[in-house]
Design a protein around this motif. Sequence first.
Motif, PDB file in Angstrom:
ATOM      1  N   LEU A  26     -17.437  -0.619 -18.519  1.00 48.86           N
ATOM      2  CA  LEU A  26     -18.570  -0.267 -17.675  1.00 48.86           C
ATOM      3  C   LEU A  26     -19.087   1.115 -18.045  1.00 48.86           C
ATOM      4  O   LEU A  26     -18.302   2.030 -18.243  1.00 48.86           O
ATOM      5  N   ILE A  27     -20.405   1.251 -18.080  1.00 44.95           N
ATOM      6  CA  ILE A  27     -20.986   2.538 -18.428  1.00 44.95           C
ATOM      7  C   ILE A  27     -21.913   3.052 -17.341  1.00 44.95           C
ATOM      8  O   ILE A  27     -22.670   3.980 -17.547  1.00 44.95           O
ATOM      9  N   PHE A  28     -21.867   2.438 -16.178  1.00 43.62           N
ATOM     10  CA  PHE A  28     -22.688   2.901 -15.067  1.00 43.62           C
ATOM     11  C   PHE A  28     -21.891   2.809 -13.788  1.00 43.62           C
ATOM     12  O   PHE A  28     -20.916   2.077 -13.706  1.00 43.62           O
ATOM     13  N   ASN A  29     -22.261   3.550 -12.782  1.00 41.75           N
ATOM     14  CA  ASN A  29     -21.511   3.612 -11.534  1.00 41.75           C
ATOM     15  C   ASN A  29     -22.177   2.846 -10.404  1.00 41.75           C
ATOM     16  O   ASN A  29     -21.560   2.600  -9.389  1.00 41.75           O
ATOM     17  N   ASN A  30     -23.409   2.469 -10.560  1.00 40.53           N
ATOM     18  CA  ASN A  30     -24.126   1.830  -9.469  1.00 40.53           C
ATOM     19  C   ASN A  30     -23.978   0.319  -9.561  1.00 40.53           C
ATOM     20  O   ASN A  30     -24.910  -0.411  -9.872  1.00 40.53           O
ATOM     21  N   TYR A  31     -22.758  -0.162  -9.307  1.00 42.09           N
ATOM     22  CA  TYR A  31     -22.534  -1.593  -9.370  1.00 42.09           C
ATOM     23  C   TYR A  31     -21.702  -2.050  -8.173  1.00 42.09           C
ATOM     24  O   TYR A  31     -21.215  -1.239  -7.397  1.00 42.09           O
ATOM     25  N   VAL A  32     -21.564  -3.316  -8.058  1.00 41.81           N
ATOM     26  CA  VAL A  32     -20.826  -3.948  -6.962  1.00 41.81           C
ATOM     27  C   VAL A  32     -19.734  -4.802  -7.559  1.00 41.81           C
ATOM     28  O   VAL A  32     -19.960  -5.520  -8.542  1.00 41.81           O
ATOM     29  N   MET A  33     -18.564  -4.724  -6.964  1.00 42.80           N
ATOM     30  CA  MET A  33     -17.488  -5.638  -7.368  1.00 42.80           C
ATOM     31  C   MET A  33     -17.190  -6.569  -6.211  1.00 42.80           C
ATOM     32  O   MET A  33     -17.056  -6.120  -5.071  1.00 42.80           O
ATOM     33  N   ALA A  48     -15.514 -11.268  -0.459  1.00 42.60           N
ATOM     34  CA  ALA A  48     -15.789  -9.878  -0.079  1.00 42.60           C
ATOM     35  C   ALA A  48     -16.398  -9.158  -1.262  1.00 42.60           C
ATOM     36  O   ALA A  48     -16.242  -9.580  -2.409  1.00 42.60           O
ATOM     37  N   ALA A  49     -17.092  -8.054  -0.975  1.00 39.79           N
ATOM     38  CA  ALA A  49     -17.681  -7.245  -2.032  1.00 39.79           C
ATOM     39  C   ALA A  49     -17.739  -5.795  -1.591  1.00 39.79           C
ATOM     40  O   ALA A  49     -17.784  -5.501  -0.394  1.00 39.79           O
ATOM     41  N   ILE A  50     -17.747  -4.911  -2.566  1.00 38.74           N
ATOM     42  CA  ILE A  50     -17.816  -3.479  -2.282  1.00 38.74           C
ATOM     43  C   ILE A  50     -18.745  -2.809  -3.282  1.00 38.74           C
ATOM     44  O   ILE A  50     -18.713  -3.120  -4.473  1.00 38.74           O
ATOM     45  N   LYS A  51     -19.585  -1.932  -2.765  1.00 39.30           N
ATOM     46  CA  LYS A  51     -20.494  -1.179  -3.609  1.00 39.30           C
ATOM     47  C   LYS A  51     -19.791   0.083  -4.070  1.00 39.30           C
ATOM     48  O   LYS A  51     -19.267   0.839  -3.251  1.00 39.30           O
ATOM     49  N   TRP A  52     -19.773   0.264  -5.393  1.00 37.33           N
ATOM     50  CA  TRP A  52     -18.969   1.350  -5.937  1.00 37.33           C
ATOM     51  C   TRP A  52     -19.445   2.720  -5.488  1.00 37.33           C
ATOM     52  O   TRP A  52     -18.641   3.624  -5.263  1.00 37.33           O
ATOM     53  N   SER A  53     -20.770   2.898  -5.343  1.00 35.06           N
ATOM     54  CA  SER A  53     -21.313   4.232  -5.116  1.00 35.06           C
ATOM     55  C   SER A  53     -21.071   4.755  -3.702  1.00 35.06           C
ATOM     56  O   SER A  53     -20.813   5.949  -3.519  1.00 35.06           O
ATOM     57  N   ASP A  54     -21.150   3.881  -2.682  1.00 30.75           N
ATOM     58  CA  ASP A  54     -21.068   4.383  -1.310  1.00 30.75           C
ATOM     59  C   ASP A  54     -20.055   3.635  -0.440  1.00 30.75           C
ATOM     60  O   ASP A  54     -20.033   3.815   0.774  1.00 30.75           O
ATOM     61  N   HIS A  55     -19.238   2.810  -1.043  1.00 27.76           N
ATOM     62  CA  HIS A  55     -18.170   2.079  -0.341  1.00 27.76           C
ATOM     63  C   HIS A  55     -18.711   1.011   0.609  1.00 27.76           C
ATOM     64  O   HIS A  55     -17.937   0.467   1.386  1.00 27.76           O
ATOM     65  N   SER A  56     -19.996   0.720   0.574  1.00 28.62           N
ATOM     66  CA  SER A  56     -20.506  -0.341   1.436  1.00 28.62           C
ATOM     67  C   SER A  56     -19.761  -1.628   1.145  1.00 28.62           C
ATOM     68  O   SER A  56     -19.487  -1.939  -0.015  1.00 28.62           O
ATOM     69  N   THR A  57     -19.448  -2.370   2.201  1.00 28.31           N
ATOM     70  CA  THR A  57     -18.692  -3.610   2.017  1.00 28.31           C
ATOM     71  C   THR A  57     -19.363  -4.771   2.726  1.00 28.31           C
ATOM     72  O   THR A  57     -20.186  -4.585   3.625  1.00 28.31           O
ATOM     73  N   ASN A  58     -18.986  -5.952   2.312  1.00 27.39           N
ATOM     74  CA  ASN A  58     -19.474  -7.174   2.928  1.00 27.39           C
ATOM     75  C   ASN A  58     -18.347  -8.189   2.877  1.00 27.39           C
ATOM     76  O   ASN A  58     -17.640  -8.274   1.866  1.00 27.39           O
ATOM     77  N   TYR A  59     -18.160  -8.925   3.955  1.00 25.62           N
ATOM     78  CA  TYR A  59     -17.081  -9.907   4.037  1.00 25.62           C
ATOM     79  C   TYR A  59     -17.623 -11.255   4.499  1.00 25.62           C
ATOM     80  O   TYR A  59     -18.548 -11.326   5.308  1.00 25.62           O
ATOM     81  N   ALA A  60     -16.990 -12.300   4.010  1.00 28.51           N
ATOM     82  CA  ALA A  60     -17.260 -13.619   4.554  1.00 28.51           C
ATOM     83  C   ALA A  60     -16.651 -13.701   5.953  1.00 28.51           C
ATOM     84  O   ALA A  60     -15.598 -13.116   6.219  1.00 28.51           O
ATOM     85  N   ASP A  61     -17.310 -14.434   6.834  1.00 24.33           N
ATOM     86  CA  ASP A  61     -16.822 -14.545   8.214  1.00 24.33           C
ATOM     87  C   ASP A  61     -15.388 -15.062   8.269  1.00 24.33           C
ATOM     88  O   ASP A  61     -14.602 -14.651   9.126  1.00 24.33           O
ATOM     89  N   ILE A  97     -18.773  -8.817 -11.102  1.00 22.95           N
ATOM     90  CA  ILE A  97     -19.606  -7.613 -11.017  1.00 22.95           C
ATOM     91  C   ILE A  97     -21.068  -7.992 -10.866  1.00 22.95           C
ATOM     92  O   ILE A  97     -21.565  -8.893 -11.557  1.00 22.95           O
ATOM     93  N   SER A  98     -21.722  -7.253  -9.983  1.00 29.66           N
ATOM     94  CA  SER A  98     -23.163  -7.414  -9.778  1.00 29.66           C
ATOM     95  C   SER A  98     -23.786  -6.025  -9.673  1.00 29.66           C
ATOM     96  O   SER A  98     -23.079  -5.026  -9.587  1.00 29.66           O
ATOM     97  N   ILE A  99     -25.108  -5.997  -9.634  1.00 27.00           N
ATOM     98  CA  ILE A  99     -25.792  -4.724  -9.388  1.00 27.00           C
ATOM     99  C   ILE A  99     -26.354  -4.683  -7.970  1.00 27.00           C
ATOM    100  O   ILE A  99     -26.962  -3.685  -7.573  1.00 27.00           O
ATOM    101  N   VAL A 100     -26.131  -5.766  -7.219  1.00 28.74           N
ATOM    102  CA  VAL A 100     -26.570  -5.802  -5.829  1.00 28.74           C
ATOM    103  C   VAL A 100     -25.419  -6.273  -4.960  1.00 28.74           C
ATOM    104  O   VAL A 100     -24.565  -7.044  -5.405  1.00 28.74           O
ATOM    105  N   LEU A 101     -25.418  -5.807  -3.720  1.00 25.92           N
ATOM    106  CA  LEU A 101     -24.395  -6.233  -2.768  1.00 25.92           C
ATOM    107  C   LEU A 101     -24.796  -7.605  -2.240  1.00 25.92           C
ATOM    108  O   LEU A 101     -25.573  -7.725  -1.293  1.00 25.92           O
ATOM    109  N   SER A 102     -24.251  -8.620  -2.846  1.00 28.60           N
ATOM    110  CA  SER A 102     -24.663  -9.988  -2.556  1.00 28.60           C
ATOM    111  C   SER A 102     -23.451 -10.873  -2.335  1.00 28.60           C
ATOM    112  O   SER A 102     -22.359 -10.588  -2.819  1.00 28.60           O
TER     113      SER A 102
END
Length: 121
Positions: A26-33, A48-61, A97-102
């Motif tokens: 990886l050569i950039f920090n603005n991604y989502v795992m 589940a997913a987490i945004k690398w830059s600001d720790h934003s998270t999303n979970y399945a119910d 890996i994505s570039i959006v929190l999806s």
Amino acid sequence: VQLQASGGGLVQAGGSLRLSCTASGLIFNNYVMGWFRQAPGKEREFVAAIKWSDHSTNYADLVKGRFTISRDNIQSTVYLQMNRLEPADTAVYYCAISIVLSNTPHAYNYWGQGTLVTVSS
């Protein structure tokens, strides 16, 4: 970009496992795992997913309150702590890996090889 997932195994219902996924190239920090899972005969589903830059998270119910996603900046590793596991959690778990929190698989460009989690009743 390469993703290496590990940590799967056999556990009894009510037990815990921690999955790890390490990214390289990886050569950039603005991604989502994210973590997805696929049980036999079923479609791949978001966990589940987490945004690398600001720790934003999303979970399945289905996993809210039981699973926790986190990341280690230095190791470029994302973790999925899975507690109170149920037989329905049995699946192959994939990191991606994505570039959006999806929560949509199509939004993810790179995928790891998967690690099998089996929860016995």
